[in-house]
Design a protein around this motif. Structure first.
Motif, short mmCIF file in Angstrom:
data_model
loop_
_atom_site.label_atom_id
_atom_site.label_comp_id
_atom_site.label_asym_id
_atom_site.label_seq_id
_atom_site.Cartn_x
_atom_site.Cartn_y
_atom_site.Cartn_z
N GLN A 43 0.80 -1.24 0.11
CA GLN A 43 -0.10 -0.06 0.00
C GLN A 43 0.79 1.29 0.23
O GLN A 43 0.47 2.15 -0.59
N PRO A 44 1.82 1.43 0.68
CA PRO A 44 2.69 2.63 0.60
C PRO A 44 3.31 2.97 -0.66
O PRO A 44 3.53 3.77 -0.81
N PHE A 45 3.64 1.80 -1.32
CA PHE A 45 4.32 1.84 -2.59
C PHE A 45 3.27 2.24 -3.53
O PHE A 45 3.65 3.15 -4.62
N THR A 46 2.06 1.94 -3.39
CA THR A 46 0.97 2.08 -4.56
C THR A 46 0.76 3.75 -4.21
O THR A 46 0.66 4.41 -5.10
N GLY A 47 0.82 4.17 -2.86
CA GLY A 47 0.50 5.59 -2.77
C GLY A 47 1.65 6.59 -3.30
O GLY A 47 1.30 7.49 -3.71
#
Length: 271
Positions: A60-64
Motif C-alpha cells: 500500500q505505501p508503494f502504491t501511494g
C-alpha cells in the motif's frame, strides 16, 4: 515521465502474488474435505490469509508513491493508467491461481496432514514443508488443469446470486485502496480523508465476504466430511467462486473511476 516504472512493476508483482494466494485459498477447503480434516484445513487457510493481508499492507505505501511521483501535467490520466495496470495484475494473479488450483489441492491435502502430524506447531510445519526433500516431492504433484477435472461438476450446483455477490465483493476489495487514492486527486482539499476511506471500504468488503460467502463454503465442506454432501458439489461451488473472483477483477476496471468519484463525493459529508 516514464509510465512503466520499476516501482509500478514491483507493486503489480505484489498484487499478482496476493490475488494468486487468495484464489488458491479456495483449494484449502477442498483439500480439508478430501482428507476429512476441516479444522486443520482452516488453520492452514488462516495462515494463507495472514500472508495475503501482510503482503497487501506492504504494497500500500508503494502504491501511494505512484501519486507522489506523478507528473504535474495530465496527473489524472497518468495515475489512472498506472492503477489500471495494477488492477490488471490482480486479474492475471487470479487466473494464475486458477491454473494452479488442481496442483494445490493435492499439495494442501498433504500439508494438512503434515500440520496435524506436527501437533499444530506452525514453525515445525514450515520447517518441514520448506525442506529440500519436501519441495522436491511437491514438484512431482505439479500438473496443469485438464478438462477431465471438470468431470462431474454440475452448473446447476452454482447459485447465480452467490456468484454475483462474490463478483461484486471481489471488485470492491480490488479497487478499495486504488479508488480511495484516486479520490484524493479528484478532491485534493479532502485528500487525507479520501485516502483513509480505503480501510473502511476493504473492511466492508471483508465483512460481506464473512457474512455471505465463507459460511456457505464451510457448511458444504462439513457436509462432505459428515457424508451428508457431495465432494463434487463442493468442487463445483469452489470452481464457481474462483471464476467469480476472476470476473470480479474485470468488473473492478469498470467500477474503479466510479468508486473514486463516489468516495470524493462522500467525503464532503465528513469534512
Amino acid at each position: 515521465m516514464e509510465l512503466i516504472t520499476l516501482n509500478l512493476l514491483f507493486i503489480a508483482f505484489f498484487i499478482f502474488i496476493i490475488h494468486s494466494i487468495e484464489t488458491l485459498a479456495y483449494a484449502v477447503r477442498l483439500s480439508g474435505a478430501r482428507v476429512k480434516m476441516i479444522a486443520s484445513a482452516l488453520s492452514l487457510f488462516n495462515i494463507m490469509v495472514i500472508v495475503s493481508r501482510l503482503a497487501n499492507m506492504m504494497q500500500q505505501p508503494f502504491t501511494g508513491s505512484l501519486i507522489d511521483n506523478a507528473p504535474i501535467e495530465n496527473t489524472l490520466e497518468f495515475v489512472e493508467t498506472q492503477f489500471r495496470i495494477v488492477i490488471g495484475a490482480s486479474t492475471l494473479g487470479t487466473a494464475f491461481g486458477m491454473i494452479l488450483l488442481p496442483t494445490f489441492i493435492a499439495l494442501f491435502s498433504r500439508a494438512i496432514v503434515y500440520l496435524s502430524e506436527e501437533k499444530g506447531s506452525v514453525p515445525s510445519f514450515m520447517k518441514r514443508i520448506l525442506s529440500i526433500k519436501y519441495i522436491k516431492r511437491g514438484l512431482t504433484h505439479l500438473t496443469l488443469p485438464r478438462f477431465t477435472y471438470l468431470k462431474d461438476t454440475n452448473i446447476k450446483d452454482i447459485p447465480v446470486r452467490l456468484f454475483i455477490v462474490n463478483m461484486f465483493i471481489t471488485a470492491i476489495y480490488t479497487i478499495g485502496v486504488l479508488s480511495a487514492l484516486f479520490a484524493s486527486l479528484l478532491a485534493p482539499e479532502r485528500a487525507i480523508t479520501s485516502t483513509m476511506a480505503s480501510g473502511l471500504i476493504n473492511g466492508i468488503a471483508t465483512i460481506l465476504l464473512v457474512i455471505f460467502i465463507d459460511p456457505k463454503l464451510s457448511v458444504m465442506a462439513d457436509d462432505v466430511v459428515n457424508q451428508r454432501g457431495s465432494y463434487n458439489k463442493l468442487k463445483s461451488m469452489s470452481l464457481m467462486m474462483v471464476t467469480s473472483r476472476l470476473f470480479g477483477t474485470l468488473l473492478a476496471q469498470a467500477l474503479f473511476i466510479w468508486g473514486a468519484k463516489y468516495i470524493a463525493w462522500f467525503t464532503k459529508f465528513i469534512v
